[in-house]
Design an enzyme around this catalytic site. Structure first.
Site, PDB file in Angstrom:
ATOM      1  N   HIS A   1      -0.882   0.477 -10.036  1.00  0.00           N
ATOM      2  CA  HIS A   1      -1.561  -0.498  -9.176  1.00  0.00           C
ATOM      3  C   HIS A   1      -2.047  -1.725  -9.979  1.00  0.00           C
ATOM      4  CE1 HIS A   1      -3.783  -0.781  -5.060  1.00  0.00           C
ATOM      5  NE2 HIS A   1      -3.476  -1.984  -5.517  1.00  0.00           N
TER       6      HIS A   1
ATOM      7  N   ARG B   1       0.858  -1.182   0.000  1.00  0.00           N
ATOM      8  CA  ARG B   1       0.000   0.000   0.000  1.00  0.00           C
ATOM      9  C   ARG B   1       0.897   1.236   0.000  1.00  0.00           C
ATOM     10  NH1 ARG B   1      -3.514  -2.478  -1.791  1.00  0.00           N
ATOM     11  NH2 ARG B   1      -5.565  -2.943  -0.900  1.00  0.00           N
TER      12      ARG B   1
ATOM     13  N   GLU C   1      -3.325   7.662  -4.518  1.00  0.00           N
ATOM     14  CA  GLU C   1      -3.692   7.190  -5.859  1.00  0.00           C
ATOM     15  C   GLU C   1      -4.961   7.879  -6.346  1.00  0.00           C
ATOM     16  OE1 GLU C   1      -3.864   2.905  -5.889  1.00  0.00           O
ATOM     17  OE2 GLU C   1      -1.908   2.776  -4.942  1.00  0.00           O
TER      18      GLU C   1
HETATM   19  C1  DGY Z   1      -5.722  -5.763  -3.159  1.00  0.00           C
HETATM   20  O1  DGY Z   1      -6.418  -6.750  -3.415  1.00  0.00           O
HETATM   21  O2  DGY Z   1      -5.493  -5.392  -2.024  1.00  0.00           O
HETATM   22  C2  DGY Z   1      -5.125  -5.054  -4.318  1.00  0.00           C
HETATM   23  O3  DGY Z   1      -4.284  -4.030  -3.945  1.00  0.00           O
HETATM   24  C3  DGY Z   1      -6.177  -4.585  -5.275  1.00  0.00           C
HETATM   25  O4  DGY Z   1      -5.823  -5.203  -6.451  1.00  0.00           O
END
Ligand code: DGY
Length: 324
Positions: free
Chosen positions: A290, A243, A272
């Site tokens: 992402h 993240r 983002e």
């Molecule tokens: C998640 O599943 O946490 C991803 O970051 C989204 O694709």
């Protein structure tokens, strides 16, 4: 008996939407717009289940606190669920689930893509070719960093991290170390001949590549800050597929500018889809939008997994991926 009403906050791949319509009275987001907070609140009053995702506004105590709350389960489309305030969900008596496992391999692939790309200057090389600026092979052109056999340190060593270790250790002969407050079994440590560090800082000091695999939010916000970048080798690279908020982006910019570290490969960002402007101009940074779970196979599987959790709940069973 009427089917439970399920609202999907974003457009899903066709196969997953088809299943949603088969199983439930499903409300789709045909134009794939980001739902406003008002729309989310309305959904909480109209639906039996909500399937949100990482790019939505946070489902927090304000959203859970709507009058005439109807929703019983929030089944996230995604493994990370920092878009949902789980304490507020608990207080409101709402079940929360996520979609682990199905995205493990593809997210691990993207971590390796970033690691290899930043070490071997792939983005930079591709830009050179596309801009017709390549003047030909020579022994000193675009020298980069060897990956095979190097030290790869993990912050967090859960499912996705272990899938990265599998590829990096057995495919590229990398030496694995990790820090995880909830470490895996000795069997797993042994499998990767891994070094288990008891403090995060030791991973930073030891590694040629540091890859982040911890949850975002809470105490992990800005986990990588100025002080911690200063501990890394100045030849080291940072990889983030976890993240964005785990990294203080301003501190990262300073670390890159001042050669505190050698480069970074990023799939996720603190705000983002906005990316800190200074990163955009840096050649020693690989930036992708992402994409961790972005294969058709995985995104379909994520949708189906989210629906399985909703179905289990309304069948009176414990959803397999309950996180709150
Ligand atoms: C998640 O599943 O946490 C991803 O970051 C989204 O694709």
């Amino acid at each position: 008996m009427s089917k439970p009403k399920v609202i999907l906050t974003r457009k899903w791949p066709d196969e997953a939407e088809k299943k949603a319509k088969e199983l439930f009275d499903a409300v789709l987001n045909e134009d794939d717009h980001k739902m406003s907070i008002e729309e989310l609140k309305e959904a909480m009053c109209n639906a039996d289940a909500l399937c949100p995702t990482v790019s939505d506004f946070q489902i927090n105590s304000d959203v859970f606190g709507v009058e005439n709350l109807k929703c019983k389960i929030v089944a996230n489309f995604g493994v990370g669920y920092n878009n949902i305030d789980t304490n507020a969900a608990k207080e409101a008596g709402i079940v929360v689930t996520n979609t682990p496992d199905v995205l493990t391999d593809c997210t691990a692939d993207i971590a390796m893509v970033l690691l290899l790309s930043v070490a071997r200057r792939i983005g930079e090389g591709e830009r050179l070719v596309r801009n017709k600026e390549w003047s030909g092979w020579c022994p000193t052109h675009m020298l980069s960093t060897k990956v095979t056999g190097k030290k790869l340190g993990f912050i967090g060593f859960g499912r996705i991290a272990q899938a990265v270790a599998q590829k990096a250790h057995f495919g590229f002969g990398m030496q694995i170390s990790f820090y995880d407050p909830y470490p895996p079994s000795d069997e797993i440590v042994k499998k990767f001949s891994a070094t288990k560090f008891n403090v995060l800082e030791d991973v930073l000091k030891d590694s040629d590549f540091v890859t982040l695999h911890c949850p975002g939010g809470g105490e992990n916000t800005n986990l990588l800050n100025n002080d911690r970048f200063a501990l890394m080798k100045n030849s080291a690279f940072l990889i983030n597929t976890a993240r964005g908020d785990v990294v203080d982006e301003n501190a990262l910019v300073q670390a890159l500018k001042n050669n505190v570290i050698a480069g970074a490969g990023l799939d996720v960002y603190a705000k983002e889809p906005t990316v800190t402007e200074e990163l955009l101009g840096m050649d020693n940074v690989v930036l992708i939008p992402h994409l961790g779970s972005a294969t058709t196979e995985t995104r379909v599987a994520m949708g189906l997994r989210s629906l399985e959790n909703v179905k289990a709940f309304f069948d009176g069973k414990e959803p397999g991926d309950r996180v709150a």
